[in-house]
Enzyme design. Structure first.
Site, PDB file in Angstrom:
ATOM      1  N   ASP A   1      35.126  53.170 -18.609  1.00  0.00           N
ATOM      2  CA  ASP A   1      34.541  53.120 -17.259  1.00  0.00           C
ATOM      3  C   ASP A   1      35.351  53.976 -16.284  1.00  0.00           C
ATOM      4  O   ASP A   1      36.543  53.744 -16.097  1.00  0.00           O
ATOM      5  CB  ASP A   1      34.534  51.674 -16.739  1.00  0.00           C
ATOM      6  CG  ASP A   1      33.696  50.743 -17.611  1.00  0.00           C
ATOM      7  OD1 ASP A   1      32.689  51.194 -18.161  1.00  0.00           O
ATOM      8  OD2 ASP A   1      34.058  49.554 -17.725  1.00  0.00           O
TER       9      ASP A   1
ATOM     10  N   ASP B   1      40.191  55.245 -21.916  1.00  0.00           N
ATOM     11  CA  ASP B   1      39.483  54.210 -21.187  1.00  0.00           C
ATOM     12  C   ASP B   1      38.038  54.717 -21.052  1.00  0.00           C
ATOM     13  O   ASP B   1      37.774  55.920 -21.202  1.00  0.00           O
ATOM     14  CB  ASP B   1      40.137  54.035 -19.806  1.00  0.00           C
ATOM     15  CG  ASP B   1      39.346  53.106 -18.921  1.00  0.00           C
ATOM     16  OD1 ASP B   1      38.990  52.015 -19.379  1.00  0.00           O
ATOM     17  OD2 ASP B   1      39.061  53.486 -17.761  1.00  0.00           O
TER      18      ASP B   1
HETATM   19  C1  BG6 Z   1      36.809  47.708 -16.908  1.00  0.00           C
HETATM   20  C2  BG6 Z   1      36.338  48.051 -15.519  1.00  0.00           C
HETATM   21  O1  BG6 Z   1      36.633  48.797 -17.752  1.00  0.00           O
HETATM   22  O2  BG6 Z   1      36.066  46.588 -17.427  1.00  0.00           O
HETATM   23  C3  BG6 Z   1      36.390  46.833 -14.619  1.00  0.00           C
HETATM   24  O3  BG6 Z   1      37.166  49.072 -14.990  1.00  0.00           O
HETATM   25  C4  BG6 Z   1      35.603  45.686 -15.252  1.00  0.00           C
HETATM   26  O4  BG6 Z   1      35.843  47.163 -13.362  1.00  0.00           O
HETATM   27  C5  BG6 Z   1      36.167  45.396 -16.647  1.00  0.00           C
HETATM   28  O5  BG6 Z   1      35.699  44.516 -14.456  1.00  0.00           O
HETATM   29  C6  BG6 Z   1      35.446  44.257 -17.362  1.00  0.00           C
HETATM   30  O6  BG6 Z   1      34.128  44.647 -17.601  1.00  0.00           O
HETATM   31  P1  BG6 Z   1      32.961  43.701 -18.065  1.00  0.00           P
HETATM   32  O7  BG6 Z   1      31.849  44.656 -18.426  1.00  0.00           O
HETATM   33  O8  BG6 Z   1      33.455  42.933 -19.274  1.00  0.00           O
HETATM   34  O9  BG6 Z   1      32.617  42.793 -16.939  1.00  0.00           O
HETATM   35 MG    MG Z   2      38.429  52.719 -15.978  1.00  0.00          MG
END
Ligand code: BG6
Ligand code: MG
Length: 233
Positions: free
Chosen positions: A22, A20
């Site tokens: 984030d 993963d």
């Molecule tokens: C995930 C995060 O990796 O991506 C979430 O942990 C986030 O917090 C999700 O909402 C979607 O991300 P994005 O950038 O498409 O809004």
């Molecule tokens: Mg994450």
């Protein structure tokens, strides 16, 4: 003696690690939090770090639904809802725009290089549609053989879709891979994909083993997790 009738020994070696992004390799989880917090404040919605944990690994739209649900407030009409998601995302993209390779979490590059040196393929599996931007800003893209993200998938974690897509892009079966995640739904997604998990942080406590940060992960530890999981399955 191995002959044509002999079944080949089952391949129990770890071949791929699927990360993963984030909250595992970069602290963009903090940017997601800040962008949601600013939006929630503008809208008069309660939002704190506890609620933020329920957004880890969850899509943008589902995150906003969770925030409304936490406040026991009805969702706004579709157009306003979409505009609120866009506002949050614009702020998030602005924060990511300030990132540099120095924002990659300590130990990430060392681990990715060790995996590569051991012939283990690496992929990213993230719910985020901003994955390409984050990989580009941080210089992380070159460490990965494959990427699967929110642009390629329709089902959110805990559905295994993004991990299965990442394994397929590595040219591996799920049974040859291990996943690394910080989100509770992410650990579930890894298990649903038929892989063992290394967890990062408190929320990932359902993983086979939990580490405080990516800096604590080693090739040896990942091999051990995989070996004991492969022995049992
Ligand atoms: C995930 C995060 O990796 O991506 C979430 O942990 C986030 O917090 C999700 O909402 C979607 O991300 P994005 O950038 O498409 O809004
Ligand atoms: Mg994450």
């Amino acid at each position: 003696m191995a002959g044509p009738q002999t079944q080949p020994a089952r391949d129990r070696a770890l071949r791929g690690v699927i990360f993963d992004l984030d909250g595992v390799l970069v602290t963009t989880d903090e940017f997601h939090f800040r962008a949601w917090k600013e939006l929630a404040d503008e809208l008069g919605l309660a939002f704190d770090r506890e609620v933020n944990h329920t957004l880890r690994g969850v899509s943008r739209q589902q995150s906003l639904r969770n925030i409304y649900a936490h406040n026991r407030r009805a969702l706004p009409p579709d157009e306003a809802f979409a505009a609120q998601c866009d506002r949050k995302n614009a702020r998030y993209v602005e924060l990511v725009g300030g990132m540099t390779p120095a924002d990659v979490l300590a130990g990430s590059i060392r681990l990715l290089e060790a995996l590569r040196a051991a012939g283990i393929r690496c992929a990213v599996a993230s719910a985020s549609k901003n994955t390409p931007l984050v990989l580009e800003r941080t210089g992380l893209r070159k460490y990965f053989d494959a990427v699967a993200d929110g642009n390629d998938t329709t089902r959110s974690k805990p559905d295994p879709e993004v991990f299965l897509a990442a394994a397929a892009r590595l040219g591996l079966t799920p049974a040859q891979c291990l996943g690394v995640e910080d989100a509770a739904v992410g650990i579930e997604a890894i298990h649903n994909a038929g892989m063992p998990a290394a967890g990062i942080g408190e929320q990932a406590r359902a993983a086979e083993r939990v580490f405080a940060s990516v800096g604590e992960l080693t090739l040896g530890a990942l091999n051990e997790i995989f070996a004991s999981w492969a022995k049992r399955s």
